[in-house]
Design a protein around this motif. Sequence first.
Motif, PDB file in Angstrom:
ATOM      1  N   TYR A 113     -11.231  86.429  55.777  1.00  0.00           N
ATOM      2  CA  TYR A 113     -11.247  85.278  56.682  1.00  0.00           C
ATOM      3  C   TYR A 113     -10.568  85.661  57.995  1.00  0.00           C
ATOM      4  CZ  TYR A 113     -10.250  80.747  58.769  1.00  0.00           C
ATOM      5  OH  TYR A 113     -10.171  79.677  59.637  1.00  0.00           O
ATOM      6  N   ARG A 149     -13.702  79.089  51.521  1.00  0.00           N
ATOM      7  CA  ARG A 149     -14.366  80.224  50.896  1.00  0.00           C
ATOM      8  C   ARG A 149     -15.576  79.717  50.115  1.00  0.00           C
ATOM      9  NH1 ARG A 149     -12.437  84.204  45.944  1.00  0.00           N
ATOM     10  NH2 ARG A 149     -13.616  86.039  46.587  1.00  0.00           N
ATOM     11  N   TRP A 195     -16.029  84.154  58.118  1.00  0.00           N
ATOM     12  CA  TRP A 195     -15.851  84.957  56.921  1.00  0.00           C
ATOM     13  C   TRP A 195     -16.766  86.179  56.959  1.00  0.00           C
ATOM     14  CZ3 TRP A 195     -12.444  83.562  52.964  1.00  0.00           C
ATOM     15  CH2 TRP A 195     -11.916  82.267  53.035  1.00  0.00           C
TER      16      TRP A 195
END
Length: 443
Positions: free
Chosen positions: A208, A161, A215
């Motif tokens: 995700y 992330r 993403w």
Amino acid sequence: MSQDREHEWGLDYGRLYDPKLNRFMSMFQYKMPLGRSWYPTASRLADGRVLVTGAFTDYSTGNCLGASCYNPQINIFDVRKFDAGKDPWSVLIDKEHGQPDINPGIREYTRVFVLPEPQIGPDGIARDVLLSGKAGRIWLLSTDENVPMKKRFYKPPNGQRDPNGCFWDPSGSSDQSTAVHLNTRGGELFIMGGCTSNRTTLQEIDIYNVKTDSWKKIDTGIRRGVPASILLPTGKVLILSGEDKEIDQNYFNESLDAPGDPRFPQIFDPETYELTTIDNRENIYRGYHNMAALMPEGSVMLGGGFNQFGDVGCENPNLRLFFPPYLNDLSNRPVLRYDQNWTTDKPLTFFPGQNAVKLLYNGSVSLHKTKGVALLAVQAFTHSYGQNHRYVQMTNIAERDIGDGMKEVTFDIPTVPRILVGHYHLFLLSSDGVPSIGKHTVI
């Protein structure tokens, strides 16, 4: 609580609950191989075993901080071995093969999700579990004990992330976020908030996609640290509560709205990525230690949470009920009916892969074509995460009128691992999105 140098110890044993005897039994004779575990995540697997993470060995602000307290091991508990009089524990991941990326933060648990279908890695190994911790780094794990331990983990190349400037802790891009497993989306992972030192990440949803290793970002406009997220009978995600430390909660009290006030609920549709902000806020701020739970009639109970950036012991001692918009008009609510096979005092009982299941219901409208019958797993929500929370749509839904205002709905139960053995609430959903009262169901 919270006295100087207080030490909080992890436990090295488990307990079993016997519903027939209504009692717990501590398994002192079988200690966990990973040793003491504080903030462990317990996740039921497709084959009925339970995966248990190590998290911390213990925690104290004076004695134990950081890596020295992390327990990187993962154990498996097998109740069938226990019933046979054998040691039910085995080591899936030992200290040598542990991954620091999945360590939880002090305000959260490691997120563990059983994928609806295993992902085949470049090495040809099927991995059935997704894990993510404070670092916001995705790891896939094989729970097949025939796979060598050094090959059980897989690190997707794009599974990090975006930290986007987590100034206080660059390794904490998901620290104090909330997460939900989107089972109907092939096992996508929903992460909201976190990275509390960055105003942008604190108000973002990141999705995700485990299949494409990619993403997608959605801006919510409301900054939330340690929020709550709950799956609804519609398959949508309700986002509640959380902290924005730039808001003076003493000034913006019960009668004033703060800019980007986290007391306003939001509903996210994972099918369309549409985000709706409910223009009716709660009057109480709920930060760390807030909780939320879906009730059988479709409302959501929420409670607790720090009320002005306090420490442990400063939580709100109250509960509230939030009524999602689908409860505004119940005139077309489907009503499950019972016959000689199903009674009101006993749960429905089905099996994975069972076909042509039939239930009766009353209602003036038809059921939703794809979401008309769904199961929501009973969860244990704490620290922004509902362990084992799962939304499963039934397939091949068909209905017919049988007279006297009654209808029959027929559907198929998905197979494992799309559905897991355990306890659920079954909801019928009308074509205009109104759920029935949930019925306790055992798979």
